[in-house]
Design a protein around this motif. Structure first.
Motif, PDB file in Angstrom:
ATOM      1  N   GLU A 120       0.773  -1.130   0.068  1.00 16.77           N
ATOM      2  CA  GLU A 120      -0.013  -0.006  -0.087  1.00 16.77           C
ATOM      3  C   GLU A 120       0.793   1.209  -0.191  1.00 16.77           C
ATOM      4  OE1 GLU A 120      -4.005   1.341  -0.569  1.00 16.77           O
ATOM      5  OE2 GLU A 120      -3.190  -0.414  -0.185  1.00 16.77           O
ATOM      6  N   TRP A 121       2.166   1.274   0.702  1.00 12.02           N
ATOM      7  CA  TRP A 121       2.837   2.259   0.706  1.00 12.02           C
ATOM      8  C   TRP A 121       3.264   2.794  -0.644  1.00 12.02           C
ATOM      9  CZ3 TRP A 121       5.915   0.754   5.815  1.00 12.02           C
ATOM     10  CH2 TRP A 121       5.040   0.434   6.812  1.00 12.02           C
ATOM     11  N   VAL A 122       3.870   1.654  -1.351  1.00 12.77           N
ATOM     12  CA  VAL A 122       4.524   1.843  -2.679  1.00 12.77           C
ATOM     13  C   VAL A 122       3.416   2.360  -3.485  1.00 12.77           C
ATOM     14  CG1 VAL A 122       5.862   0.856  -4.339  1.00 12.77           C
ATOM     15  CG2 VAL A 122       6.506   0.478  -2.171  1.00 12.77           C
ATOM     16  N   LYS A 123       2.032   2.148  -3.564  1.00 15.38           N
ATOM     17  CA  LYS A 123       1.248   2.469  -4.444  1.00 15.38           C
ATOM     18  C   LYS A 123       0.938   3.902  -4.214  1.00 15.38           C
ATOM     19  CE  LYS A 123      -1.650  -1.796  -4.372  1.00 15.38           C
ATOM     20  NZ  LYS A 123      -2.773  -2.368  -3.866  1.00 15.38           N
ATOM     21  N   THR A 158       2.412 -20.918   5.499  1.00 19.15           N
ATOM     22  CA  THR A 158       3.170 -20.401   4.844  1.00 19.15           C
ATOM     23  C   THR A 158       2.405 -19.571   3.761  1.00 19.15           C
ATOM     24  OG1 THR A 158       5.070 -20.612   3.371  1.00 19.15           O
ATOM     25  CG2 THR A 158       3.788 -22.064   3.113  1.00 19.15           C
ATOM     26  N   LYS A 159       2.851 -18.366   3.140  1.00 20.92           N
ATOM     27  CA  LYS A 159       2.084 -17.561   2.470  1.00 20.92           C
ATOM     28  C   LYS A 159       3.145 -16.708   1.624  1.00 20.92           C
ATOM     29  CE  LYS A 159      -2.087 -14.887   1.679  1.00 20.92           C
ATOM     30  NZ  LYS A 159      -3.183 -14.325   2.208  1.00 20.92           N
ATOM     31  N   THR A 160       2.944 -16.422   0.354  1.00 26.09           N
ATOM     32  CA  THR A 160       3.712 -15.381  -0.186  1.00 26.09           C
ATOM     33  C   THR A 160       2.716 -14.341  -0.982  1.00 26.09           C
ATOM     34  OG1 THR A 160       5.626 -17.179  -0.743  1.00 26.09           O
ATOM     35  CG2 THR A 160       5.410 -15.134  -1.833  1.00 26.09           C
ATOM     36  N   TRP A 161       3.134 -13.156  -0.820  1.00 26.00           N
ATOM     37  CA  TRP A 161       2.455 -11.991  -1.428  1.00 26.00           C
ATOM     38  C   TRP A 161       3.575 -11.610  -2.652  1.00 26.00           C
ATOM     39  CZ3 TRP A 161       2.221 -13.031   3.635  1.00 26.00           C
ATOM     40  CH2 TRP A 161       0.765 -12.922   4.127  1.00 26.00           C
ATOM     41  N   GLU A 162       3.183 -11.465  -3.751  1.00 24.41           N
ATOM     42  CA  GLU A 162       3.930 -10.948  -4.756  1.00 24.41           C
ATOM     43  C   GLU A 162       3.267  -9.575  -5.437  1.00 24.41           C
ATOM     44  OE1 GLU A 162       7.318 -13.362  -6.806  1.00 24.41           O
ATOM     45  OE2 GLU A 162       5.460 -15.014  -6.442  1.00 24.41           O
ATOM     46  N   ASN A 163       4.009  -8.352  -5.703  1.00 29.94           N
ATOM     47  CA  ASN A 163       3.271  -7.521  -6.386  1.00 29.94           C
ATOM     48  C   ASN A 163       4.033  -6.616  -7.183  1.00 29.94           C
ATOM     49  OD1 ASN A 163       1.221  -5.786  -7.048  1.00 29.94           O
ATOM     50  ND2 ASN A 163       0.665  -5.329  -4.811  1.00 29.94           N
ATOM     51  N   LYS A 164       3.713  -5.991  -8.468  1.00 32.73           N
ATOM     52  CA  LYS A 164       4.573  -5.181  -9.132  1.00 32.73           C
ATOM     53  C   LYS A 164       3.589  -3.739  -9.168  1.00 32.73           C
ATOM     54  CE  LYS A 164       3.580  -5.870 -13.944  1.00 32.73           C
ATOM     55  NZ  LYS A 164       4.224  -6.221 -15.364  1.00 32.73           N
ATOM     56  N   ILE A 165       4.311  -2.647  -8.924  1.00 30.72           N
ATOM     57  CA  ILE A 165       3.613  -1.452  -8.814  1.00 30.72           C
ATOM     58  C   ILE A 165       4.320  -0.305  -9.943  1.00 30.72           C
ATOM     59  CG2 ILE A 165       3.237   0.536  -7.117  1.00 30.72           C
ATOM     60  CD1 ILE A 165       3.211  -1.701  -5.139  1.00 30.72           C
ATOM     61  N   LYS A 166       3.706   0.351 -10.393  1.00 35.46           N
ATOM     62  CA  LYS A 166       4.260   1.373 -11.475  1.00 35.46           C
ATOM     63  C   LYS A 166       4.876   2.484 -10.658  1.00 35.46           C
ATOM     64  CE  LYS A 166       3.154   3.480 -15.830  1.00 35.46           C
ATOM     65  NZ  LYS A 166       4.053   2.508 -16.677  1.00 35.46           N
ATOM     66  N   ARG A 167       6.038   2.868 -11.232  1.00 31.69           N
ATOM     67  CA  ARG A 167       6.550   3.888 -10.707  1.00 31.69           C
ATOM     68  C   ARG A 167       6.176   5.263 -11.070  1.00 31.69           C
ATOM     69  NH1 ARG A 167      13.315   2.685 -10.832  1.00 31.69           N
ATOM     70  NH2 ARG A 167      13.217   4.624  -9.836  1.00 31.69           N
ATOM     71  N   ASN A 168       5.929   6.441 -10.273  1.00 29.23           N
ATOM     72  CA  ASN A 168       5.312   7.430 -10.225  1.00 29.23           C
ATOM     73  C   ASN A 168       6.347   8.741  -9.824  1.00 29.23           C
ATOM     74  OD1 ASN A 168       3.568   9.583 -10.958  1.00 29.23           O
ATOM     75  ND2 ASN A 168       2.218   9.069  -9.236  1.00 29.23           N
TER      76      ASN A 168
END
Length: 666
Positions: free
Chosen positions: A221-224, A654-664
């Motif tokens: 959320e912070w990087v979004k 066990t759990k994994t979260w993966e995300n890619k967030i566009k640079r702004n």
């Protein structure tokens, strides 16, 4: 924020108090929506109402992680007639629910419900104070802005009024590579710990699995939100200081990451207020290093006595007590800093332009490894936290040696760089540092500032830089109190990089600075009057007894991998392993952070933060491991977070979260 392992047994212990004390280790406080929060209460034994309630409201788990510090302080408040209450935020510690982020509206709503619950108790006199360091300092300011009637004052330490421009996520519009993932990974690991069955109940395991499954890694959320949008405006009380209408006591230290806010609060709050800034790191000032420490608890009790009664003080005079630090040789750890106390409200501040008479135009060096000797953004007082000798970093930037012409400079306040800059790229950052150059040519970092140039018009609506055209930008440096004596030189270093504190721009930018049309204004006190603190020596209540199984330790190493031109900063912190005797709770954490970048490739930037957390008592034996990484290309940030949990030595989740967030524009 976290903490290092203070030896509370070395603090001056007060053995006699006006009131006897009783402790309730766990009680439920039910919220409006039915979720129950867990509270620990210290209160005077005498019958009748207490002098008021002191509320500390945190996600850091009252039964182990903050238990040592809570005991010496909340017991102290109870000994002077106040009911002290330590509440776990929903989704943390022994409280029900899920924590979804830092400082959401739900957290504030729950705080207001807690205050209403306090008002309804037989022992309550209807007066509440909120008190806290870091997270507790933040939410104290935020709840005060909501104006619950029973809240009479707040004591806010090491906090910020601006969640976007001056915090661990972004600073001056730049993304904090040093802390964005690290702080998120810290909470990712801490939030993954279970509640204790003896307080939470038999369904602790089901609750733990639910907590592991549903509690998100905050970093996504912070990087979004890479600009100052509504997400960051929420909880930033600088949006409207007038919403705070009660007295405020605020404190921080020059080595802390949150000192700027104290100056802003003292300037903008129109309420009775007092501030104290010492040489301290991100800790309570009765134990913080560097010393001198001071009587924080005595100060707080005096403040509570002033503002929690029926007859509030009418003859209050604001005070702004600051510590002017003497010049020191560069070291990564200080136990004590020599200096002088003064009341800044009684002093005249003048400014000096360090660029006066400079007519050069310079093109800035662009070295991706510049900044490795900066220390950590928000020191806690561990060995290796503070900036090392700046000789290497200054050589990797454009550094101007400035003669002081025999003057002693008593810098006190916030320096501001007003720069005319020109870029050959559409996106760029800038960093500026001020160093004290000793006669032996060693160099001590005094203060620094950073700025995302794409935000030169607005933090909310960044835009492309005009290519090959000069623009004027203003870069505030961090506030500081530091004396540079006669015979020393001042060096100013400017660069478009500062790894790992600033996530690098997409391209290697050529950035020109026109010094003839630039200024670096530093605030000075020329003549001043020393003052004596009312509470010079710290005292606390008796600490909890603990058994140390493993001492804490810290290593911070810089290496270069010659085959790949990679610079690697490895930062390992072990908070030790200990058992609290009264509860037989055993807990400990280890954390390894690795920051990697290639000399000539800003897109090679990568951060990895790994945690191991042990938690057990008579009923449970658990362990959590988390693995978090952040990297980038020219278009996106890539985030990966993994949690693995063990119960009685067997993997249970066990759990994994993966995300890619566009640079702004970051």
């Amino acid at each position: 924020m976290g903490a290092f392992d203070v030896d509370y047994n070395k603090i001056t212990e007060r053995t006699e108090f006006p009131y006897e004390i009783e402790v309730t280790h766990h009680t439920w406080i039910e919220m409006t929506d039915g979720v129950r929060l867990s509270a620990k209460i210290w209160q005077p034994k005498k019958s009748g109402t207490t002098k008021g309630a002191v509320l500390e409201y945190l996600p850091y788990r009252k039964d182990e992680f903050t238990a040592l510090r809570d005991e010496i302080r909340h017991k102290y408040f109870a000994g002077f007639g106040y009911t002290a209450i330590r509440v776990d935020i929903r989704g943390t510690g022994d409280s029900e629910g899920i924590i979804e982020d830092e400082y959401p509206k739900q957290e504030q709503d729950d705080a207001i419900d807690i205050i209403k619950w306090i008002e309804s108790q037989d022992w309550s006199n209807g007066s509440v104070a909120m008190i806290g360091k870091s997270w507790g300092g933040f939410n104290g300011l935020q709840v005060a802005a909501r104006q619950p009637e029973a809240l009479k004052t707040i004591i806010s330490l090491c906090s910020t009024d601006d969640r976007y421009a001056d915090d661990v996520h972004y600073k001056g519009g730049t993304m904090m590579a040093s802390d964005m993932l690290w702080w998120a990974s810290t909470m990712f690991a801490y939030n993954a710990r279970p509640a204790f069955p003896k307080y939470f109940g038999e369904n602790w395991y089901d609750n733990w699995i639910e907590r592991l499954e549903q509690t998100p890694p905050f970093v996504d959320e912070w990087v979004k939100h890479q600009t100052r949008d509504e997400y960051w405006k929420h909880g930033s009380i600088n949006e409207d200081y007038t919403q705070i209408k009660i007295p405020v006591l605020t404190m921080s230290g020059w080595a802390d990451g949150y000192t700027n806010a104290v100056f802003r609060l003292m300037k903008h709050l129109d309420v009775p207020k007092k501030a104290v800034i010492g040489p301290w790191a991100h800790e309570f000032p009765d134990v913080a290093i560097p010393g001198p420490q001071f009587g924080y608890l005595q100060e707080v009790v005096s403040w509570l006595d002033k503002w929690m009664g029926d007859k509030q003080t009418e003859n209050h005079r604001d005070e702004f007590l600051v510590y002017l630090q003497d010049s020191v040789e560069p070291k990564t750890t200080y136990d004590y800093r020599e200096g002088k106390w003064l009341n800044l409200l009684n002093e005249e501040i003048t400014t000096k332009n360090l660029f006066a008479g400079t007519t050069r135009e310079i093109q800035l060096k662009n070295k991706q490894q510049h900044g490795l000797y900066s220390g950590v953004f928000c020191p806690f007082g561990q060995d290796g936290d503070l900036p090392d000798d700046q000789t290497i970093d200054n050589a990797l930037a454009n550094s101007l040696m400035l003669d002081m012409y025999g003057d002693t400079l008593n810098i006190m306040g916030q320096p501001v760089a007003k720069l005319r800059v020109k870029s050959d790229c559409k996106e760029a950052n800038i960093h500026i540092r001020l160093t004290d150059v000793h006669p032996d040519e060693s160099k001590t970092l005094v203060t620094m500032g950073q700025f995302n140039l794409n935000h030169y018009k607005s933090n909310e609506f960044p835009e492309d830089l005009p290519v090959d055209e000069y623009i004027d930008v203003e870069v505030p440096l961090d506030v500081i109190g530091y004396q540079i004596p006669e015979g020393h030189m001042v060096e100013v270093s400017i660069a478009p990089t500062y790894w790992p504190q600033i996530w690098p721009s997409k391209e290697i930018v050529k950035l020109d600075v026109d010094l003839e049309h630039s200024k670096l204004d530093i605030p000075l006190v020329r003549e001043f009057t020393e003052v004596k603190l009312e509470h010079e020596f710290s005292e606390t209540a008796k600490p909890l007894e603990k058994i140390i199984h493993r001492d804490g330790s810290r290593t911070r190493d810089i290496t270069k991998r010659l085959t790949t031109n990679e610079w690697i900063l490895s930062d390992y912190s072990d908070e030790g392993l200990r058992t609290l005797k009264d509860s037989n709770i055993t807990y400990g954490t280890e954390n390894m952070n690795v920051y990697t970048i290639k000399e000539d490739d800003p897109l090679s930037a990568k951060v990895q933060c790994d945690w191991k957390v042990i938690l057990k008592d008579d009923d449970i034996d658990t362990e959590v491991e988390t693995y978090s990484t952040m990297s980038c290309d020219a278009e996106y940030y890539y985030l990966r977070n993994e949690v693995i949990a063990y119960n009685d030595g067997e993997q249970c989740f066990t759990k994994t979260w993966e995300n890619k967030i566009k640079r702004n524009y970051t």
